[in-house]
Design a protein around this motif. Structure first.
Motif, PDB file in Angstrom:
ATOM      1  N   VAL A  97       0.837  -1.200   0.000  1.00 56.76           N
ATOM      2  CA  VAL A  97       0.000   0.000   0.000  1.00 56.76           C
ATOM      3  C   VAL A  97       0.871   1.248   0.000  1.00 56.76           C
ATOM      4  O   VAL A  97       0.630   2.185  -0.770  1.00 56.76           O
ATOM      5  N   MET A  98       1.892   1.271   0.849  1.00 56.69           N
ATOM      6  CA  MET A  98       2.792   2.437   0.890  1.00 56.69           C
ATOM      7  C   MET A  98       3.471   2.657  -0.454  1.00 56.69           C
ATOM      8  O   MET A  98       3.581   3.784  -0.926  1.00 56.69           O
ATOM      9  N   LYS A  99       3.960   1.564  -1.064  1.00 58.70           N
ATOM     10  CA  LYS A  99       4.634   1.681  -2.370  1.00 58.70           C
ATOM     11  C   LYS A  99       3.676   2.196  -3.446  1.00 58.70           C
ATOM     12  O   LYS A  99       4.095   2.928  -4.338  1.00 58.70           O
ATOM     13  N   SER A 100       2.411   1.822  -3.357  1.00 59.67           N
ATOM     14  CA  SER A 100       1.448   2.312  -4.351  1.00 59.67           C
ATOM     15  C   SER A 100       1.192   3.804  -4.170  1.00 59.67           C
ATOM     16  O   SER A 100       0.954   4.519  -5.136  1.00 59.67           O
ATOM     17  N   LYS A 101       1.272   4.291  -2.937  1.00 57.26           N
ATOM     18  CA  LYS A 101       1.045   5.708  -2.657  1.00 57.26           C
ATOM     19  C   LYS A 101       2.309   6.533  -2.805  1.00 57.26           C
ATOM     20  O   LYS A 101       2.260   7.717  -3.116  1.00 57.26           O
ATOM     21  N   VAL A 102       3.452   5.892  -2.534  1.00 52.43           N
ATOM     22  CA  VAL A 102       4.745   6.575  -2.631  1.00 52.43           C
ATOM     23  C   VAL A 102       5.686   5.678  -3.437  1.00 52.43           C
ATOM     24  O   VAL A 102       6.525   4.969  -2.870  1.00 52.43           O
ATOM     25  N   PRO A 103       5.553   5.676  -4.763  1.00 49.23           N
ATOM     26  CA  PRO A 103       6.341   4.755  -5.599  1.00 49.23           C
ATOM     27  C   PRO A 103       7.850   4.928  -5.447  1.00 49.23           C
ATOM     28  O   PRO A 103       8.600   3.975  -5.641  1.00 49.23           O
ATOM     29  N   GLU A 104       8.284   6.106  -5.089  1.00 53.21           N
ATOM     30  CA  GLU A 104       9.729   6.340  -4.940  1.00 53.21           C
ATOM     31  C   GLU A 104      10.265   5.887  -3.580  1.00 53.21           C
ATOM     32  O   GLU A 104      11.466   6.008  -3.306  1.00 53.21           O
TER      33      GLU A 104
END
Length: 159
Positions: A100-107
């Protein structure tokens, strides 16, 4: 003083249990102000103690007096580092919160070596969080799980 690898590991488990309980409260309340600093402080100490336990297991001496997670990781032998990195990546890939975090903050950086640089003094910085200059700590769960799994693979009798 009981400074054995097992004693250090068991102390790490105590802080892991505290981190888990705090994480559950954080998830229930979403109160970052109240729970985030105590979660990061306890989890970073968990990681530190697991690293120190591994150090003692393979060096058969006390680890350096340091809270520097990157330094402690680098002091491990290559076999341990490789095993931990593989397990870390495994736990990273199955962690729904990280997804979920990676989807919201891809970098968001999740490469272990980079994460260790980012969190290298998390315990020191977060226990005095009122001073500012805080570190990120998003992949602490997979890292603590990988370290714990490594110790359990070497010492299954420790439960």
């Amino acid at each position: 003083m009981n400074y054995t690898a097992e004693a250090v590991y068991r102390t790490g488990n105590q802080f892991f249990a505290a981190s888990t309980a705090i994480s559950e409260k954080l998830s229930q309340t979403n109160d970052l102000q109240l729970y985030l600093a105590s979660f990061v402080t306890n989890m970073s100490l968990t990681i530190e103690l697991y690293l120190k336990s591994l150090y003692i297991l393979h060096r058969e001496k006390k680890p350096p007096l340091s809270h520097d997670l990157k330094q402690m990781y680098n002091a491990l032998n290559e076999e341990n580092k490789s095993w931990i990195k593989n397990q870390y990546n495994h736990y990273l890939n199955i962690d729904e919160g990280i997804k979920v975090m990676k989807s919201k903050v891809p970098e968001m950086e999740t490469e272990l070596e980079v994460v260790l640089i980012q969190i290298y003094k998390a315990f020191v910085k977060w226990r005095y969080n009122h001073e500012g200059n805080l570190t990120s700590f998003p992949t602490s769960g997979p890292l603590s799980q990988a370290l714990r799994a490594r110790i359990k693979s070497l010492k299954p009798e420790w439960n």
